[in-house]
Enzyme design. Structure first.
Site, short mmCIF file in Angstrom:
data_model
loop_
_atom_site.label_atom_id
_atom_site.label_comp_id
_atom_site.label_asym_id
_atom_site.label_seq_id
_atom_site.Cartn_x
_atom_site.Cartn_y
_atom_site.Cartn_z
CB THR A 114 -64.30 15.78 -13.99
OG1 THR A 114 -64.84 17.14 -14.74
CG2 THR A 114 -65.68 14.85 -14.36
CG ASN A 118 -57.24 18.43 -20.49
OD1 ASN A 118 -57.66 17.21 -20.34
ND2 ASN A 118 -57.91 19.58 -20.79
CG MET A 145 -55.62 16.25 -18.01
SD MET A 145 -54.01 15.56 -17.76
CE MET A 145 -53.75 15.46 -16.10
CG PHE A 204 -63.11 12.57 -16.54
CD1 PHE A 204 -63.08 13.83 -16.79
CD2 PHE A 204 -64.58 12.31 -16.92
CE1 PHE A 204 -64.14 14.72 -17.48
CE2 PHE A 204 -65.60 12.84 -17.63
CZ PHE A 204 -65.28 14.07 -17.90
CB SER A 209 -64.38 15.87 -20.94
OG SER A 209 -63.28 15.50 -21.04
CG ASN A 230 -59.60 14.68 -23.26
OD1 ASN A 230 -59.05 14.65 -24.37
ND2 ASN A 230 -59.49 15.86 -22.61
CB THR A 231 -64.56 10.31 -21.21
OG1 THR A 231 -63.93 10.63 -20.20
CG2 THR A 231 -65.56 8.90 -20.85
CE LYS A 277 -66.63 23.39 -18.03
NZ LYS A 277 -65.62 23.30 -17.11
CG ASN A 297 -65.40 20.89 -20.71
OD1 ASN A 297 -64.23 21.04 -20.78
ND2 ASN A 297 -66.20 19.96 -20.12
N GLY A 311 -61.25 31.01 -22.30
CA GLY A 311 -60.31 32.11 -22.72
C GLY A 311 -60.50 33.20 -21.73
#
Length: 342
Positions: free
Chosen positions: A82, A107, A109, A111, A172, A174-175, A206, A235, A282
């Site tokens: 991304t 993860n 991460m 972005f 995601s 993670n943000t 997504k 996702n 998966g």
């Protein structure tokens, strides 16, 4: 390689692929050997011709550095990102963890990427190989939620003209606050503005596997209403069902298989062939790809399976898809899409 830090190995792999990108003859040889060549695997989605239905999901090539070498390995399309409007370092390390017994990855991460301008510069460079490139865009972390649409628009303005398709990532984990944007009342104005800027570039959204079924239905209805090109499902998940690790972040790989397939089937029941459905989560084998196609996916993506399957993994998937088509008496992969769902 599993003995070494996961992110260090990832960066090493990207460097090796970038070296390959500088070797035109090497790229062409690999492409001729590994890329899908079977006419029966060709598929068209949202006006774009794909050499095969199986591609690489976003998350691997975050900065659009090695789309040609990845296509040479056999992926029918490569989704980069991304990518955010502004460069950002992402979250603190360690932030990438293998769960080898579960064939999974966690993860967080955040972005990490070099920003839209640098990615655009790379995507403008002439290519010596045919590559279908999707561009996945997300929200810059420091941008407040009420300015998210403008942030996505800034990325889209730079990247949409260079992409075969554009993906709005609002899923995601993670943000902070990002998944809030999946709520229809926030998602509608965001997608509307990005679609206006994207112009003729097909626009997809997504979504997360953790959405309630009712929310999946609402997003599907919105995508049809706004005449998006499609939906990518799904996702990573924040669920830790059937895994031993409690590390924070998004879980991908085998544990996600069941829910990802459930969401795909629900989306197909809701939208039929009015939207292109891209299934990810998966996917490890030709059996998984085949099952997703039967359930209504036009395109299928993998990521974690690539980490565990190695560089020849996409080529193996393509060869086995071709053999399975012949064995079942089909002459085109399009004859498989949605067959069970229908």
């Amino acid at each position: 390689m599993s003995r070494f830090d996961a992110e260090t190995v990832h960066h090493l792999t990207i460097r090796l692929l970038r070296i390959l990108a500088l070797l035109p003859i090497g790229k062409r040889i690999l492409h001729g050997w590994l890329a899908p060549r079977d006419e029966a695997l060709r598929v068209q989605a949202f006006g774009v011709h794909f050499p095969g239905p199986f591609g690489l999901a976003a998350g691997f090539d975050k900065n659009a550095q090695c789309v040609e070498p990845l296509a040479a390995l056999g992926f029918g399309h490569v989704e980069v990102g991304t990518i955010t409007a502004h460069a950002q370092p992402g979250n603190a390390r360690p932030r990438l963890f293998r769960l080898v017994p579960e064939r999974a990855i966690i993860n967080r991460m955040g972005f990490n990427n070099e920003g839209a301008a640098k990615a655009a510069k790379r995507l403008k460079k002439p290519r010596s190989l045919p590559v279908v490139v999707g561009v996945n865009i997300g929200k810059t972390k420091v941008v407040p939620e009420d300015e998210a649409a403008l942030d996505y628009v800034a990325s889209a303005r730079q990247l949409a003209p260079l992409a075969d398709y554009l993906v709005v990532n609002v899923s995601s984990p993670n943000t902070p606050g990002l998944r809030n944007l999946q709520a229809v009342e926030l998602l509608r104005p965001l997608l509307t503005q990005v679609k206006d800027v994207a112009g003729r570039t097909p626009l997809l959204v997504k979504i997360a596997p953790d959405l309630a079924d009712e929310d999946v239905d609402e997003v599907a209805q919105l995508a049809v209403e706004l005449q998006l090109a499609g939906i990518i499902a799904t996702n990573t998940t924040i669920s830790r069902k059937n895994v031993s690790s409690t590390e924070q972040g998004g879980l991908s790989g085998r544990p996600l298989k069941e829910r990802s397939l459930e969401v795909l089937r629900r989306l197909h029941a809701k939208v039929g062939d009015r939207l292109t459905l891209v299934s990810v989560g998966g996917v490890e084998s030709v059996d998984d790809v085949w099952e997703r196609l039967l359930a209504g996916a036009t395109l299928v993506q993998g990521y974690t399976g690539f980490i565990y399957g190695g560089p020849l993994w996409p080529s193996r998937i393509n060869r086995r898809l071709s053999r399975r088509l012949r064995r079942h008496g089909y002459t085109s992969i399009t004859q498989v899409i949605g067959r069970v769902a229908d």
